[in-house]
Design a protein around this motif. Structure first.
Motif, PDB file in Angstrom:
ATOM      1  N   MET A  66      22.767   0.032  11.030  1.00  0.00           N
ATOM      2  CA  MET A  66      22.770  -0.281   9.595  1.00  0.00           C
ATOM      3  C   MET A  66      21.325  -0.485   9.176  1.00  0.00           C
ATOM      4  N   SER A  67      20.673   0.621   8.809  1.00  0.00           N
ATOM      5  CA  SER A  67      19.245   0.543   8.517  1.00  0.00           C
ATOM      6  C   SER A  67      18.892   1.406   7.312  1.00  0.00           C
ATOM      7  N   GLY A  68      17.682   1.185   6.801  1.00  0.00           N
ATOM      8  CA  GLY A  68      17.175   1.947   5.667  1.00  0.00           C
ATOM      9  C   GLY A  68      15.664   1.930   5.680  1.00  0.00           C
ATOM     10  N   ILE A  69      15.073   2.562   4.658  1.00  0.00           N
ATOM     11  CA  ILE A  69      13.612   2.629   4.595  1.00  0.00           C
ATOM     12  C   ILE A  69      13.156   2.681   3.142  1.00  0.00           C
ATOM     13  N   LEU A  70      12.057   1.993   2.885  1.00  0.00           N
ATOM     14  CA  LEU A  70      11.386   2.054   1.588  1.00  0.00           C
ATOM     15  C   LEU A  70      10.102   2.859   1.781  1.00  0.00           C
ATOM     16  N   HIS A  71       9.943   3.914   1.001  1.00  0.00           N
ATOM     17  CA  HIS A  71       8.713   4.713   1.020  1.00  0.00           C
ATOM     18  C   HIS A  71       7.871   4.228  -0.161  1.00  0.00           C
ATOM     19  N   VAL A  72       6.804   3.491   0.142  1.00  0.00           N
ATOM     20  CA  VAL A  72       5.995   2.850  -0.900  1.00  0.00           C
ATOM     21  C   VAL A  72       4.781   3.701  -1.240  1.00  0.00           C
ATOM     22  N   THR A  73       4.541   3.836  -2.541  1.00  0.00           N
ATOM     23  CA  THR A  73       3.351   4.493  -3.043  1.00  0.00           C
ATOM     24  C   THR A  73       2.637   3.527  -3.966  1.00  0.00           C
ATOM     25  N   ASN A  74       1.330   3.449  -3.825  1.00  0.00           N
ATOM     26  CA  ASN A  74       0.513   2.636  -4.718  1.00  0.00           C
ATOM     27  C   ASN A  74      -0.158   3.596  -5.684  1.00  0.00           C
ATOM     28  N   PRO A  75       0.365   3.691  -6.921  1.00  0.00           N
ATOM     29  CA  PRO A  75      -0.182   4.691  -7.848  1.00  0.00           C
ATOM     30  C   PRO A  75      -1.621   4.375  -8.226  1.00  0.00           C
ATOM     31  N   GLY A 115       0.805  -1.226   0.000  1.00  0.00           N
ATOM     32  CA  GLY A 115       0.000   0.000   0.000  1.00  0.00           C
ATOM     33  C   GLY A 115       0.828   1.262   0.000  1.00  0.00           C
ATOM     34  N   HIS A 116       0.352   2.255   0.723  1.00  0.00           N
ATOM     35  CA  HIS A 116       1.077   3.515   0.942  1.00  0.00           C
ATOM     36  C   HIS A 116       1.694   3.411   2.324  1.00  0.00           C
ATOM     37  N   ALA A 117       2.926   2.945   2.385  1.00  0.00           N
ATOM     38  CA  ALA A 117       3.535   2.706   3.692  1.00  0.00           C
ATOM     39  C   ALA A 117       5.026   2.983   3.646  1.00  0.00           C
ATOM     40  N   ASP A 118       5.581   3.205   4.800  1.00  0.00           N
ATOM     41  CA  ASP A 118       7.026   3.231   4.963  1.00  0.00           C
ATOM     42  C   ASP A 118       7.421   1.879   5.530  1.00  0.00           C
ATOM     43  N   ILE A 119       8.379   1.233   4.868  1.00  0.00           N
ATOM     44  CA  ILE A 119       8.828  -0.081   5.306  1.00  0.00           C
ATOM     45  C   ILE A 119      10.286   0.036   5.734  1.00  0.00           C
ATOM     46  N   PRO A 120      10.521   0.132   7.048  1.00  0.00           N
ATOM     47  CA  PRO A 120      11.903   0.189   7.523  1.00  0.00           C
ATOM     48  C   PRO A 120      12.548  -1.186   7.444  1.00  0.00           C
ATOM     49  N   TYR A 121      13.862  -1.192   7.227  1.00  0.00           N
ATOM     50  CA  TYR A 121      14.609  -2.446   7.209  1.00  0.00           C
ATOM     51  C   TYR A 121      15.981  -2.217   7.830  1.00  0.00           C
ATOM     52  N   LEU A 122      16.637  -3.308   8.184  1.00  0.00           N
ATOM     53  CA  LEU A 122      17.971  -3.225   8.770  1.00  0.00           C
ATOM     54  C   LEU A 122      18.726  -4.517   8.513  1.00  0.00           C
ATOM     55  N   CYS A 123      20.001  -4.470   8.827  1.00  0.00           N
ATOM     56  CA  CYS A 123      20.817  -5.686   8.868  1.00  0.00           C
ATOM     57  C   CYS A 123      20.669  -6.231  10.279  1.00  0.00           C
TER      58      CYS A 123
END
Length: 133
Positions: free
Chosen positions: A115-124, A100-108
């Protein structure tokens, strides 16, 4: 006769249908505890390719609840060999509609929040044309 609004909507729809994109994320490398880039704007249907450039790492969304919409945990692959590896592994995830429209954080998981990052997801949303009389 179609109105200018319908023609504009059809033109925008045609120009926006370029298909899914792939995004590359480098994992570690040069003794660094980083994901490069650490933040990505992605669309539903896009893929993200994580590639280990050196070091003992994996990549996992921080919410591993399967009811949360979308989770992943990868290293050599995303199914059974995903706890971390120093091999030159590559893992590909596809962003599903359930993200959906979500932020998906991730890490090692080996190195934690440092050591982390984030995906900002958009559902067009696709545009629809209509006629006005």
């Amino acid at each position: 006769m179609k109105s200018p609004i319908a023609l504009l909507a059809a033109a925008l729809l045609a120009s926006g249908s370029t298909g899914a994109a792939n995004h590359d994320v480098t994992v570690g490398g040069n003794g660094q505890l980083v994901f490069t880039p650490s933040s990505l704007d992605v669309l539903v249907g896009d893929t993200v390719t994580f590639s280990n450039a050196g070091g003992f790492h994996n990549v996992a969304s921080t919410n591993q609840d399967p009811n949360a919409g979308f989770t992943f945990r990868c290293a050599v692959n995303c199914t059974d060999d995903n706890e971390g590896s120093n091999a030159a592994w590559t893992a590909v995830i596809t962003i599903p509609e359930s993200a959906g429209h979500a932020d998906i954080p991730y890490l090692c998981e080996v190195h934690g929040q440092q050591m982390s990052g984030i995906l900002h997801v958009t559902n067009p949303v696709s545009l629809q044309s209509f006629e006005i009389d």
